[in-house]
Write a protein that holds these residues in place. Structure first.
Motif, PDB file in Angstrom:
ATOM      1  N   VAL A 150       0.820  -1.216   0.000  1.00 36.42           N
ATOM      2  CA  VAL A 150       0.000   0.000   0.000  1.00 36.42           C
ATOM      3  C   VAL A 150       0.854   1.268   0.000  1.00 36.42           C
ATOM      4  N   LEU A 175      -6.206   5.064  -2.814  1.00 41.65           N
ATOM      5  CA  LEU A 175      -7.144   4.189  -2.107  1.00 41.65           C
ATOM      6  C   LEU A 175      -7.927   3.343  -3.111  1.00 41.65           C
ATOM      7  N   TYR A 203       0.887   6.074   5.322  1.00 38.39           N
ATOM      8  CA  TYR A 203       0.031   6.003   4.132  1.00 38.39           C
ATOM      9  C   TYR A 203      -0.722   7.318   3.933  1.00 38.39           C
ATOM     10  N   LEU A 220      -7.765   4.142   4.824  1.00 40.20           N
ATOM     11  CA  LEU A 220      -7.355   2.902   4.155  1.00 40.20           C
ATOM     12  C   LEU A 220      -7.945   1.685   4.868  1.00 40.20           C
TER      13      LEU A 220
END
Length: 444
Positions: A150, A175, A203, A220
């Motif tokens: 991610v 996302l 993130y 997320l």
């Protein structure tokens, strides 16, 4: 019709590397290559390298020899962190034909026009500042679990670490993309996703590492919790200063996120943490562990710790040992400090002798075994859900509960990739837990 060319892969290092190897492998498949096992004869061998420990550096040469043994005329390519940090060094290893840096590895098939063996490896490597774009990746560790990347890169300046030099600035996947990849994983019938990255709590930084946070780590987590078909989501490793109360509270009531956290500590001495340039003191770490246990009493908490950092006196090490001994954690990943070129720590005084580093490492590994057993003992008599894995190990199949208790039962292929409610009963001599089914092999 000509047989397709064969390619084989070997991955060293972390879950992130495994997810990226899978993405690179898919690019070969798109070009018509057939993937074979690394022990088989192939036309191309790709080795995804790691530079976190000395051991990973040394293993590289052994793996190149393994490839040459399978096919001495094969084309050998090195990619990954070590390839970015020391491309010339890898290119000089006997048998290596090409070295690709941090941005080039994802365009690997563009470099395959000529597979003639070279006397010296050809290097295609960028300056790390150019690694400012993001490539999403995911991999299937086995049929039961996938690693989903991610985030990549890191903006932290820990004094012992080469990862920012090898992977560049912190940047994230969108996302939308992450959720799309999670759906693809779900469609393959995989039950568990492990989130991976270099610094996943960071993130949200855009594709070019810009500081605009379009989405946060909490966004997320909330988004992934809605993906249909994924039974379990696991956060791999998250910095204590980035693990917020809101995330812990959400995981506690989430339908898919499991009560398992892996939180790097590195030292239980504030003086050593300052020398490492970590972004918290040990008091914050205690606060995070306390909060998790408050809302998830059965949560499993794993800890990274480094022993033998320059300036770690006997007193500071004992501080770390006692701190971990008293903390309500479940297991340790112990790393023996090793000097890395181009890091501030490598220039520091008060170097800890190797013999002392090894002794401290052994002490903490012993503590880890004690902690794991103590955690397992708190789980006996409780009903948990086990996801069984795909390997027959000496006549047994293994699995993990949602809170990462390892169990085993006699091998039965029908159990692979299935979830079952069990009662944890006793810890075997091998440290693995035995259980009984709550309902006879009832799939959850």
């Amino acid at each position: 019709m000509e047989d397709p060319k064969k390619v084989a892969f070997y991955t060293l290092g972390c879950k992130l590397n495994f997810s990226e190897t899978s993405t690179i492998a898919r690019s070969f498949k798109d070009e018509g290559f057939a993937r074979v096992d690394f022990s088989e004869a192939a036309d191309i061998y790709v080795i995804n390298t790691c530079s976190v420990t000395d051991n990973a550096d040394k293993r590289f040469k052994t793996i190149v020899k393994q490839a040459q043994k399978a096919n001495e005329n094969a084309f050998v390519i090195a990619v990954g962190c070590y390839a970015q940090l020391k491309p010339e060094e890898l290119a000089a290893v006997d048998g290596v034909d090409m070295v690709l840096g941090a941005t080039e590895k994802f365009k690997i098939t563009n470099y395959l026009n000529d597979l003639t063996k070279n006397d010296m490896g050809e290097v295609h490597s960028c300056e790390i500042e150019e690694a400012d774009f993001y490539v999403g990746s995911y991999s299937f560790g086995d049929r039961t679990r996938a690693f989903l990347k991610v985030q990549d890169g890191c903006d932290y300046k820990c004094t012992y670490c080469t990862i920012p030099l090898a992977r560049g600035i912190s940047r994230s996947d969108s996302l939308e993309n992450v959720l799309e990849n999670a759906k693809k994983i779900s469609e393959k019938g995989i039950k568990e996703i492990v989130l991976t990255g270099v610094n996943i709590g960071d993130y949200g930084k855009g594709e070019f590492g810009n500081k605009k946070h379009e989405h946060t780590f909490l966004d997320l987590v909330k988004g992934l919790d809605t993906v249909e078909g994924i039974e379990r989501l696991r956060i791999s490793s998250i910095e204590p200063n980035l693990l917020k109360n809101e995330t812990i509270d959400f995981v506690a009531q989430s339908k898919a996120f499991v009560p398992h956290f892996h939180i790097p500590l590195q030292s239980g001495s504030n003086e050593v943490l300052k020398a490492m340039r970590r972004r918290y003191m040990k008091e914050l770490y205690v606060d995070r562990v306390t909060k998790i246990k408050e809302v998830m009493p059965d949560a499993c908490i794993g800890v990274d710790v480094i022993v033998g950092f320059p300036g770690e006196t006997d007193e500071y090490f004992i501080d770390t040992y006692n701190f971990l001994n008293e903390l309500d954690i479940s297991y340790l990943h112990v790393f023996t400090y090793s000097e890395r070129e181009n890091t501030p720590a490598a220039e520091m005084d008060a170097v800890v002798p190797l013999k002392v580093r090894k002794k401290r490492s052994k002490m903490l590994r012993g503590l880890s075994a004690k902690k794991r057993r103590a955690f397992y003992e708190t789980q006996l008599g409780k009903t948990k859900t086990v996801l069984f894995e795909g390997e027959n190990k000496e006549g047994y199949i293994h699995g993990f509960t949602e809170n990462y208790v390892k169990v085993k039962t006699p091998w039965d292929p029908a159990l692979v990739n299935t979830l079952h409610q069990v009662e944890l009963q006793e810890i075997g001599e091998d440290g693995i837990v035995r259980f009984s089914y709550v309902e006879e092999k009832a799939v959850v």
